[in-house]
Design a protein around this motif. Structure first.
Motif, mmCIF file in Angstrom:
data_model
loop_
_atom_site.group_PDB
_atom_site.id
_atom_site.type_symbol
_atom_site.label_atom_id
_atom_site.label_comp_id
_atom_site.label_asym_id
_atom_site.label_seq_id
_atom_site.Cartn_x
_atom_site.Cartn_y
_atom_site.Cartn_z
ATOM 1 N N GLN A 175 -10.947 4.695 8.254
ATOM 2 C CA GLN A 175 -11.443 4.537 6.885
ATOM 3 C C GLN A 175 -12.963 4.468 6.820
ATOM 4 O OE1 GLN A 175 -10.305 0.887 4.988
ATOM 5 N NE2 GLN A 175 -11.278 1.399 3.032
ATOM 6 N N ARG B 258 -2.222 3.694 -0.069
ATOM 7 C CA ARG B 258 -3.578 3.237 -0.393
ATOM 8 C C ARG B 258 -4.241 2.748 0.890
ATOM 9 N NH1 ARG B 258 -2.641 -1.116 -3.148
ATOM 10 N NH2 ARG B 258 -3.451 -2.612 -1.629
ATOM 11 N N LYS C 299 -5.989 5.005 7.933
ATOM 12 C CA LYS C 299 -6.272 3.572 7.993
ATOM 13 C C LYS C 299 -7.261 3.246 9.118
ATOM 14 C CE LYS C 299 -2.795 0.790 7.907
ATOM 15 N NZ LYS C 299 -1.447 0.229 8.212
ATOM 16 N N ALA D 265 -12.008 2.065 -0.651
ATOM 17 C CA ALA D 265 -10.563 2.306 -0.641
ATOM 18 C C ALA D 265 -10.255 3.646 -1.310
ATOM 19 C CB ALA D 265 -9.850 1.175 -1.372
ATOM 20 N N ASP E 159 -11.930 -3.029 -2.722
ATOM 21 C CA ASP E 159 -12.725 -2.422 -1.657
ATOM 22 C C ASP E 159 -13.363 -1.142 -2.196
ATOM 23 O OD1 ASP E 159 -13.818 -1.291 0.566
ATOM 24 O OD2 ASP E 159 -11.992 -1.336 1.779
ATOM 25 N N CYS F 200 0.822 -1.217 0.000
ATOM 26 C CA CYS F 200 0.000 0.000 0.000
ATOM 27 C C CYS F 200 0.854 1.264 0.000
ATOM 28 C CB CYS F 200 -0.925 0.011 1.222
ATOM 29 S SG CYS F 200 -2.129 -1.339 1.243
ATOM 30 N N GLY G 55 -7.107 0.774 2.317
ATOM 31 C CA GLY G 55 -8.059 -0.241 1.857
ATOM 32 C C GLY G 55 -7.429 -1.138 0.812
ATOM 33 N N GLU G 56 -7.992 -2.319 0.668
ATOM 34 C CA GLU G 56 -7.463 -3.297 -0.282
ATOM 35 C C GLU G 56 -8.047 -3.067 -1.674
ATOM 36 O OE1 GLU G 56 -5.083 -5.344 0.468
ATOM 37 O OE2 GLU G 56 -5.070 -4.700 2.576
ATOM 38 N N HIS G 57 -7.407 -3.668 -2.672
ATOM 39 C CA HIS G 57 -7.937 -3.620 -4.038
ATOM 40 C C HIS G 57 -9.305 -4.292 -4.058
ATOM 41 C CE1 HIS G 57 -4.702 -1.819 -6.302
ATOM 42 N NE2 HIS G 57 -3.811 -2.642 -5.764
#
Length: 238
Positions: A108, A35, A105, A44, A41, A23, A37-39
């Motif tokens: 979020q 970044r 983070k 994100a 999401d 990230c 959040g995850e891909h």
């Protein structure tokens, strides 16, 4: 400790903390991206932080303008920036990049609580090209060709009160052309028979046959032209 020394120490700390973290991205010696959040999401987002020369004595620059955030509305982006700026004010004078990343983070869900899918006019073409759709272009209408005042006046003279051209409106021009062609043919025929031409026009400079002379006048032959033709025909009879 100078600002540059503070930045060097913070840079080393960030590299150590986020080593192996996909990230985190170091865009330059004083620019970073994270970044949250995850891909995949839907909530994100990417945040960019850059340091001015006087950082950390002055605030860092925070941006939400990454293309990754294209589906986030301007209102949500501004809300995230406002929350992050509150953290900046509370930490001014100290190294805070790690603090800002971790705050985003940890919060979020709260920061993206009101997020709804946002349709932007920017679309991706290929792998790395961006095109901006011009919405207003579909509303543009083709401009009609404009007539000048003289063209409008000529058109009005030819048309009736309904704006239509009368039947046979161009016959007069056609008849004029045919008349001139006919006279040319007659002249060619008469010059081929010199005696007949001389008798018709007369051997002097006068024209006894006024009706005949009037016809030639309408065809565009003045005294000079007729005298020339008469002398030419007369000389051929000698």
């Amino acid at each position: 400790m100078t600002a540059n020394e503070d930045q060097e120490m913070e840079l080393e700390a960030l590299r150590s903390i986020y080593e192996g973290d996909e990230c985190f991205k170091e865009l330059g010696p004083a620019a970073f991206q994270y970044r949250v959040g995850e891909h995949g999401d839907p909530k994100a987002f990417l945040m960019d932080i850059s340091w001015p020369e006087s950082y950390p004595e002055t605030a860092p620059t925070i941006s939400m303008n990454a293309f990754f955030n294209n589906s986030i509305s301007p209102a949500i982006k501004q809300n995230i920036l406002d929350k992050l700026l509150e953290q900046v004010e509370a930490n001014i004078g100290t190294s805070m990049t790690y603090t800002l990343f971790e705050y985003a983070k940890d919060n979020q869900e709260q920061l993206m609580e009101d997020h709804q899918p946002y349709v932007n006019n920017v679309t991706l073409i290929g792998n790395d090209s961006i095109a901006i759709t011009d919405v207003s272009s579909s509303k543009k209408k083709d401009k009609k060709e404009q007539l000048t005042k003289s063209q409008k006046r000529k058109l009005a003279d030819k048309t009736d009160n309904k704006g239509e051209l009368p039947r046979g409106w161009n016959w007069v021009d056609v008849i004029k052309v045919l008349f001139v062609v006919l006279i040319e043919c007659v002249l060619q025929f008469m010059t081929s028979i010199p005696k007949l031409f001389v008798n018709l026009l007369g051997s002097s400079f006068s024209f006894p046959y006024s009706g005949t002379y009037s016809i030639f006048q309408h065809a565009g032959y003045d005294n000079t032209k007729l005298n020339h033709l008469r002398h030419e025909a007369y000389s051929n009879t000698i």
